[in-house]
Design a protein around this motif. Sequence first.
Motif, PDB file in Angstrom:
ATOM      1  N   LEU B 183     -29.850   7.594 -12.657  1.00 54.54           N
ATOM      2  CA  LEU B 183     -31.107   7.710 -12.047  1.00 54.54           C
ATOM      3  C   LEU B 183     -32.323   7.574 -13.210  1.00 54.54           C
ATOM      4  O   LEU B 183     -33.481   7.227 -12.975  1.00 54.54           O
ATOM      5  N   GLN B 184     -31.745   7.594 -14.497  1.00 50.47           N
ATOM      6  CA  GLN B 184     -32.607   7.129 -15.607  1.00 50.47           C
ATOM      7  C   GLN B 184     -32.601   5.546 -15.697  1.00 50.47           C
ATOM      8  O   GLN B 184     -33.678   5.274 -16.234  1.00 50.47           O
ATOM      9  N   GLY B 185     -31.946   4.990 -14.921  1.00 50.28           N
ATOM     10  CA  GLY B 185     -32.105   3.387 -15.262  1.00 50.28           C
ATOM     11  C   GLY B 185     -32.844   2.768 -14.380  1.00 50.28           C
ATOM     12  O   GLY B 185     -33.574   3.127 -13.554  1.00 50.28           O
ATOM     13  N   LYS B 186     -33.016   1.351 -14.523  1.00 57.02           N
ATOM     14  CA  LYS B 186     -33.572   0.540 -13.390  1.00 57.02           C
ATOM     15  C   LYS B 186     -32.739  -0.249 -12.553  1.00 57.02           C
ATOM     16  O   LYS B 186     -31.709  -0.460 -12.779  1.00 57.02           O
ATOM     17  N   HIS B 187     -33.066  -0.257 -11.325  1.00 55.91           N
ATOM     18  CA  HIS B 187     -32.200  -0.829 -10.385  1.00 55.91           C
ATOM     19  C   HIS B 187     -32.944  -2.020  -9.664  1.00 55.91           C
ATOM     20  O   HIS B 187     -33.914  -2.009  -9.505  1.00 55.91           O
ATOM     21  N   SER B 188     -32.250  -3.003  -9.553  1.00 62.02           N
ATOM     22  CA  SER B 188     -32.568  -4.206  -9.027  1.00 62.02           C
ATOM     23  C   SER B 188     -31.634  -4.831  -8.148  1.00 62.02           C
ATOM     24  O   SER B 188     -30.502  -4.793  -8.329  1.00 62.02           O
ATOM     25  N   VAL B 189     -32.133  -5.424  -6.997  1.00 62.04           N
ATOM     26  CA  VAL B 189     -31.135  -5.870  -5.940  1.00 62.04           C
ATOM     27  C   VAL B 189     -31.607  -7.355  -5.879  1.00 62.04           C
ATOM     28  O   VAL B 189     -32.805  -7.519  -5.517  1.00 62.04           O
ATOM     29  N   VAL B 190     -30.760  -8.211  -5.711  1.00 64.86           N
ATOM     30  CA  VAL B 190     -31.088  -9.636  -5.631  1.00 64.86           C
ATOM     31  C   VAL B 190     -30.105 -10.095  -4.729  1.00 64.86           C
ATOM     32  O   VAL B 190     -28.627  -9.930  -4.805  1.00 64.86           O
TER      33      VAL B 190
END
Lengths: 349, 349, 349
Positions: B183-190
């Motif tokens: 939850l501290q990170g960045k999430h990206s969806v491609v």
Amino acid sequence: MQKSDGATHRGIYLLDAWYMAAWSETVDAALKPITLLDTPVVLFRTSDGEVRALLDECPHRFAPLSSGKLDGDTVVCGYHGLRFAGSGECVDPRFTEINRTRACVRSFPVIERDAMIWIWMGDADRVDPAGIPDFSFFSDPGRSSFFGYTHVKANYQLETDNLMDLSHLDYVHVGTIGAGATLQGKHSVVQEGRTVHSCWTCNGIECPPQLVPFLQPGDAKVDHWMDMRWDAPALLRLDTGATLAGKPRQDGFFSLQAHFATPETEHTTHYFWGLSVPGPANAMHDVVNAAVRQAFEEEDRPMIESVQQRMGTNEFWAKQPLILAEDAGAIRARRLLDQLIQAECRATE
Amino acid sequence: MQKSDGATHRGIYLLDAWYMAAWSETVDAALKPITLLDTPVVLFRTSDGEVRALLDECPHRFAPLSSGKLDGDTVVCGYHGLRFAGSGECVDPRFTEINRTRACVRSFPVIERDAMIWIWMGDADRVDPAGIPDFSFFSDPGRSSFFGYTHVKANYQLETDNLMDLSHLDYVHVGTIGAGATLQGKHSVVQEGRTVHSCWTCNGIECPPQLVPFLQPGDAKVDHWMDMRWDAPALLRLDTGATLAGKPRQDGFFSLQAHFATPETEHTTHYFWGLSVPGPANAMHDVVNAAVRQAFEEEDRPMIESVQQRMGTNEFWAKQPLILAEDAGAIRARRLLDQLIQAECRATE
Amino acid sequence: MQKSDGATHRGIYLLDAWYMAAWSETVDAALKPITLLDTPVVLFRTSDGEVRALLDECPHRFAPLSSGKLDGDTVVCGYHGLRFAGSGECVDPRFTEINRTRACVRSFPVIERDAMIWIWMGDADRVDPAGIPDFSFFSDPGRSSFFGYTHVKANYQLETDNLMDLSHLDYVHVGTIGAGATLQGKHSVVQEGRTVHSCWTCNGIECPPQLVPFLQPGDAKVDHWMDMRWDAPALLRLDTGATLAGKPRQDGFFSLQAHFATPETEHTTHYFWGLSVPGPANAMHDVVNAAVRQAFEEEDRPMIESVQQRMGTNEFWAKQPLILAEDAGAIRARRLLDQLIQAECRATE
Ligand code: FES
Ligand code: FES
Ligand code: FES
């Protein structure tokens, strides 16, 4: 603010009604899952001692909230950590106050009274706190109580049938809590509003063996009574005892009992039973407790479950049961419950 | 030459697709039964090492061929002895070449590649060997691999949901393979064509405990990543690791993983998982192996099965799930799979 | 005087027919419950030795009568004590002769003959005592018999299929009661009215190992035969043995067998089997008994149950079974039974 799941069960269960969900002593700060009327519910007690009941299903990916944990008075889902207050409100930082509404989980009205936790499974707007029948004898400081629970693989109305027709004591419970007295007595059935009374009086008989230790009648005859009261959906109260023949009831010995058949599913039942006897707890009560547990668990339960097996998924009336005189109370209760359920269906059409 | 049983499953499963059927190391000359997409299949390896897959049901009286025996490369039914080649052709003397066709049993196209056995459950005329995503890391001589299997009583897409939303690591796997980093990170969806990537990057964080033994960062911060790739129907590849903050990924430690959710039935899943780590096998790998087995088997499996229990036979979208930001990958994969299944239905109308 | 429950099963089972319900030796004064054609039945023997069969369901609240008790020749329901004669008549004092009719419980015609108890599940007005095929060899004082029972989780017609196609001996029973002889023989199928014969003759072969101890042929060849007779619904008689090649059958050794597949439910079967061998009981019979028990219980049963699993709820013909030459007897029996069931449906339209 709440998702309503109950609508699908309308017509099967009475929804706008109080159900007994747990004995008070069994609910603490731990998350306690229980299925009621096919609906998964999680019970817990907040830090100020209040009992809360939420739908036991996270609105995100449907994880049981009961497999999560309590953080103070907040339920934290064990799958991805969404947080809910006891009111059902989503209090997770991932939601603002503006978009939080849809993230809430259904909460159920709860009343704790006289050692019992009552839950309202229907429309919260129609909650009626006066609708819980009186079981205040459990709060009587002059009496001792003990509480039991039996899981029964049968429709809850088969439990009502069993309790409203106590003639079965003479067959099912010979040796534990029955001894042939019932069929010697007079049976009367009276309906008062939404309440049905099914009462046996057996005057001037030999003392039933299970009451001898309490009454020590010697050779004297006794008057024996069993007064069963039913309220919808399946809330039963039994006043049963004996006194020396001709003496007032309060001179004798009697227990007050509660029997609640709360539907878990259509074919399984939470059977809660509680007994209250006069005076402080003593060794004799352990004997009573053991006898009733055996009677309800080892004698009634298998019989009721075998009836359910014979019925299968057939509807009770479709099986064209033979009606005996002793059935009057059970039949009255069934008809009344059918009417209440049908009225509820019409009201919501 | 083949009876097709798959048609009845069109619309429920993607049929013209490769499914992972077994780890290579688990298939030898013995007849190995496995149910895939509700269809009973028997796998075996011929004397020249090729893997064959037949419908595990004799066309005569429907005995499971897997309860028969292998006679050379010929399967002999255990009930009345009909004989079948690995191609499905009936090679029994009771049939001539002329009347043999109807006696054949369905065979399934199979490809063995990179330690895995892939099976094509749809129309054999549409087989596409290029359609298997790349998992060649299992063949990399510079790496060590271990392979696992977990049976899960849930629809296979719930396994995809689990894997595409790794925020659950912070809740379900605390103490084994998760520690609050996600939850501290960045999430990206491609999305790229029929592939969906769901990636987390958590830069400059404390090293997740489970990676400390491999990275020994001391007090230094690390960059941590989890790159999940999904291909239909439920073929997932995870590249996850950490490196000292600011250093290139190849200077750090990472594992490459495969996660395959192959439907057994609509509500049960063969969950195959495999890990590849750099260098030769060593004692530390046993620790990793034990940790992931516990995570997948003891932590994910019960959670996913309890979600299935809550869903019952309801369809996912009909339950109106609450959508969180972290769901983007899982939702994208679900929508894409739905489209592919619907397209397949239209194509065969 | 009887409630008929059978009507709902018309079309699934042949109702106007005799079914084997129990070996005589297993029925005494105890209440013995058994489900036949989805119908719960209770069997018992009266004080004069006659066997009675009642619907095992009290007309009051559907308790199984078998969980009650016998009081002389009267069945007393264990729930509220209603009393029934072996005729099904309610003999309870709570009913007068006038209002007693509806309180009766269905009774089933029963015939005890040759160590077997036969029950008629259809219309009592159409009872046909001559309709029981001849199994009088069980009463032959010159022979010894032993009786067995195996519960099978499969439709009873799969048991018929098994028995009418003895080519399975060469595959399923190698090492116990089969040894490759069957396929060397000639198979003939003959229908006589409602009876089907499926016979194998294997002349001039090596003695099947399981018959060597009885025949001690040394190097001599033998003639081996297996004559199976089927009557509806699933009443089979096997005459099987061997004699020195060219000698009359009565000079050899042979057993006479009965195989009855009585439906318990659509997908479970009571498989009764009995063997009769010449002469008084001796140690060798224990060997035979153990071998056939293993054959029927450990070899046939799992095979037949796995066939049922593959069929699921599909109808046999809908699965389009491949027909082999050896199937002729089984297929003839199936078609004949189908016709009888359909005729019964038409007759009651
Ligand atoms: S299922 Fe509860 S937070 Fe995801
Ligand atoms: S079932 Fe396979 S040969 Fe008969
Ligand atoms: S159920 Fe048999 S007497 Fe009541």
